[in-house]
Design an enzyme around this catalytic site. Structure first.
Site, PDB file in Angstrom:
ATOM      1  N   ASP A  97       0.843  -1.182   0.000  1.00  0.00           N
ATOM      2  CA  ASP A  97       0.000   0.000   0.000  1.00  0.00           C
ATOM      3  C   ASP A  97       0.886   1.242   0.000  1.00  0.00           C
ATOM      4  O   ASP A  97       1.719   1.403   0.892  1.00  0.00           O
ATOM      5  CB  ASP A  97      -0.857  -0.024   1.282  1.00  0.00           C
ATOM      6  N   ASP A 199      -3.112   4.531  -2.163  1.00  0.00           N
ATOM      7  CA  ASP A 199      -4.117   5.103  -1.283  1.00  0.00           C
ATOM      8  C   ASP A 199      -4.530   6.517  -1.713  1.00  0.00           C
ATOM      9  O   ASP A 199      -3.662   7.353  -2.011  1.00  0.00           O
ATOM     10  CB  ASP A 199      -3.509   5.169   0.129  1.00  0.00           C
ATOM     11  N   GLU A 255      -6.566   3.958  -5.665  1.00  0.00           N
ATOM     12  CA  GLU A 255      -7.855   4.234  -5.024  1.00  0.00           C
ATOM     13  C   GLU A 255      -8.287   5.615  -5.497  1.00  0.00           C
ATOM     14  O   GLU A 255      -7.728   6.627  -5.070  1.00  0.00           O
ATOM     15  CB  GLU A 255      -7.718   4.204  -3.501  1.00  0.00           C
ATOM     16  N   HIS A 331     -10.972  -3.262   3.407  1.00  0.00           N
ATOM     17  CA  HIS A 331     -10.883  -2.873   4.813  1.00  0.00           C
ATOM     18  C   HIS A 331     -11.724  -1.637   5.141  1.00  0.00           C
ATOM     19  O   HIS A 331     -11.856  -1.283   6.304  1.00  0.00           O
ATOM     20  CB  HIS A 331      -9.417  -2.635   5.177  1.00  0.00           C
ATOM     21  N   ASP A 332     -12.254  -0.970   4.118  1.00  0.00           N
ATOM     22  CA  ASP A 332     -13.136   0.178   4.341  1.00  0.00           C
ATOM     23  C   ASP A 332     -14.600  -0.170   4.054  1.00  0.00           C
ATOM     24  O   ASP A 332     -15.499   0.603   4.394  1.00  0.00           O
ATOM     25  CB  ASP A 332     -12.770   1.343   3.406  1.00  0.00           C
TER      26      ASP A 332
HETATM   27  C1  GLC Z   1      -7.998   5.189   2.213  1.00  0.00           C
HETATM   28  C2  GLC Z   1      -7.847   3.932   3.029  1.00  0.00           C
HETATM   29  C3  GLC Z   1      -8.481   4.148   4.356  1.00  0.00           C
HETATM   30  C4  GLC Z   1      -7.779   5.297   5.043  1.00  0.00           C
HETATM   31  C5  GLC Z   1      -7.755   6.541   4.163  1.00  0.00           C
HETATM   32  C6  GLC Z   1      -6.743   7.520   4.657  1.00  0.00           C
HETATM   33  O1  GLC Z   1      -9.306   5.464   1.915  1.00  0.00           O
HETATM   34  O2  GLC Z   1      -8.369   2.840   2.341  1.00  0.00           O
HETATM   35  O3  GLC Z   1      -8.466   3.005   5.158  1.00  0.00           O
HETATM   36  O4  GLC Z   1      -8.424   5.599   6.244  1.00  0.00           O
HETATM   37  O5  GLC Z   1      -7.389   6.246   2.855  1.00  0.00           O
HETATM   38  O6  GLC Z   1      -5.460   7.046   4.431  1.00  0.00           O
END
Ligand code: GLC
Length: 567
Positions: A97, A199, A255, A331-332
């Site tokens: 990540d 991320d 992402e 995980h989200d």
């Molecule tokens: C992304 C991650 C999440 C995190 C956020 C800030 O959305 O997937 O888990 O809290 O970024 O890094």
């Protein structure tokens, strides 16, 4: 370079909840190593590891204080190197990540940056003077509630953070920052990792004039279009590709918060040399009322037609340019069967149904740990939630601003709270589901005796073996990877059906996404076809799919022509 990532299936690991090898209640790298054969047995090709770098863990590792060393509870760099080797030895790949929209406030860059206005690291972050009345420089909100600005007494300025105040945003306008990031990437790629999940990459370029949102909204702080797709986003990604990615045989998935299809094409059209694929949020937001001030917590009922429309738009638009990632959980994003399906008496059928919808599509599928055994959301009272997103939202919406009742908030948290995806992996029916010999950092889901890996491996009809077959089919039939997609029965409120076509063959996927029976009438163009059933969750054998009555959450995948059924 070969496009192996198109044929791959990715398994996502949330390390703190996967497997604890030393009894401290916290998953670790050695724990992952011990479970690699399990992932290999499932058939996944790539492992995506959520952040394992050193971190104060304000946001469970998405707040990194040292990009070159492991967080000690996960293990050492030696453990990480061993993990890379062990993954490769099994013929799999591993991606990490890359969290570079922000660092931790405990990263040395930020520690230095906050010391004085003329510190060499000052411009690594965004510092701005207060507004004339002393308030924040603009009305931008943090995605984790409150303002996106925090005041620093020592230097008399505010710094920007899209997430928690312990996650200051990096200033990508500063070339030195970009160079640092590329160095970190090279460091790990030279150690052998096979790529990156990036991320909130959609936020790295900021509107540096920092315009306030113009709004009639009564909220003080807004999260909106300025938070993503900034003016230099694609320029930065192209530079990263030139400087780093193009020099390695690697896989990338960004992402891409706030990205629509047009943006997705920019990221993933190979001729633009950016990323292989992105995670869109559009299909995951279909159960949110986008116009509500309560954001993701304002629930809308699940509507299968909305899911079909959204996924189909992405399938169609990226059919010939770009590439899709395919996911329901991470995980989200909590457990899809609890959120949109039936996680009680139809749990297994429902898990298989959602899996079929996703894995039959064009793109690279992602399986989130536990999804392959049909894990479900947990049952938390508010004080048991650990995640800062939930805690902050509760304070903001229920206690301070009172835009939501406690009951409504708790209902939304039970459906969409991130902790539901983060409960420890359920390995067996023993204490703490076999995750740890100590006390787990987050309570194990109370249903672990019924839902666990051991039970799944002992049951030939389990969700696990269904996923294993889906992955095998993808390896066996190129049509699943490369076939064109076309939706059938667009307006049918229960059935998600589509075909894939490739080199004269047709793959038919028919899934009942409801708890009632549903009649599938084949459209005219499919009449007369003979079908071989490749996979079904109700032992269906039909060779003639003309008109069939589907059981609740029944899923069938079949192929025209004389291909063999996989046993
Ligand atoms: C992304 C991650 C999440 C995190 C956020 C800030 O959305 O997937 O888990 O809290 O970024 O890094």
């Amino acid at each position: 370079m070969s496009e192996w990532w198109k044929e791959a299936v990715v398994y996502q690991i949330y390390p703190r909840s996967f497997y604890d090898s030393n009894g401290d209640g916290f998953g670790d790298l050695q724990g992952i190593i011990q479970k690699l054969d399990y992932i290999k047995n499932l058939g996944a090709d790539v492992i995506w590891l959520c952040p394992v770098f050193d971190s104060p863990q304000d946001d469970n590792g998405y707040d990194i204080s040292d990009y070159r060393n492991m967080y000690e509870k996960f293990g050492t760099n030696e453990d990480m190197f061993q993990l890379i080797d062990e993954v490769h030895r099994r013929g799999m790949k591993i991606i990490m990540d890359l969290v570079v929209n922000h660092t931790s406030d405990e990263h040395i860059w930020f520690v230095e940056s906050s010391k004085s206005k003329d510190n060499p690291y000052r411009d690594y972050y965004f510092w701005r003077d207060p507004a004339p009345d002393g308030s924040e420089p603009n009305n931008w909100g943090s995605i984790f509630s409150g303002s996106a600005w925090t005041f620093n007494e020592k230097t008399g300025q505010y710094y920007l953070h899209y997430f928690s105040k312990k996650q200051p945003d990096l200033n990508w306008e500063n070339e030195a920052v970009r160079r640092e990031v590329y160095d970190v990437m090279r460091f790990w790629m030279d150690k052998g990792i096979d790529g990156w999940r990036m991320d909130v990459i959609g936020s790295i370029s900021k509107h540096v004039d920092f315009p306030s949102y113009e709004t009639k909204d009564s909220r003080r702080y807004i999260v909106g279009q300025y938070h993503s797709n900034g003016p230099r986003l694609h320029e930065f990604i192209q530079e990263m590709n030139r400087e780093v990615l193009s020099r390695y045989d690697c896989m990338t998935v960004g992402e891409a918060n706030g990205s629509d299809i047009e943006e997705a094409k920019k990221y993933t059209d190979a001729s633009r040399r950016e990323l292989n694929m992105i995670f869109t949020f559009e299909h995951m937001d279909i159960d949110t009322d986008q116009h509500s001030p309560n954001g993701k917590w304002q629930l809308k009922p699940f509507d299968p037609i909305a899911l079909k429309k959204t996924l189909t738009r992405w399938q169609t638009a990226l059919m010939n340019a770009g590439w899709n990632s395919l996911y329901f959980e991470n995980h989200d994003q909590p457990r899809v069967i609890s959120r949109w399906g039936n996680d009680r008496h139809l749990r297994k059928q429902c898990a298989k149904a959602f899996a079929t919808v996703l894995h039959g599509m064009k793109g690279t599928p992602f399986i989130y740990q536990g999804e392959e055994i049909g894990m479900v959301n947990s049952d938390f009272p508010i004080e048991m939630y650990d995640d800062l997103e939930i805690k902050n939202a509760y304070r903001d919406l229920v206690i301070e601003n009172k835009t939501m009742s406690e009951a409504d908030f708790l209902k939304a948290a039970a459906t969409k709270g991130r902790d539901h995806a983060r409960t420890p992996m359920q390995w067996n029916a023993g204490k703490h589901a076999g995750f740890t010999a100590g006390e787990p950092w987050l309570a194990v889901n109370p249903r672990y005796k019924e839902i666990n890996v051991k039970e799944s491996l002992n049951d030939q009809d389990s969700v696990f073996y269904y996923y294993q077959k889906l992955i095998q089919l993808r390896k066996q039939y190129k049509i699943i990877v490369y076939g064109d997609y076309q939706l059938l029965l667009k307006e049918n409120p229960q059935i998600f059906a589509y075909i894939r076509t490739y080199q004269g063959e047709t793959l038919l996927v028919v899934v009942n996404l409801s708890e009632e029976t549903a009649v599938f009438d084949a459209p005219a163009e499919l009449l007369g076809e003979q079908w071989n059933v490749l996979l079904s969750n109700y032992s269906r054998q039909e060779s003639d799919m003309k008109s069939i009555c589907l059981q609740p959450y029944e899923a069938v995948m079949c192929i025209s022509s004389s291909k063999e059924t996989i046993s």
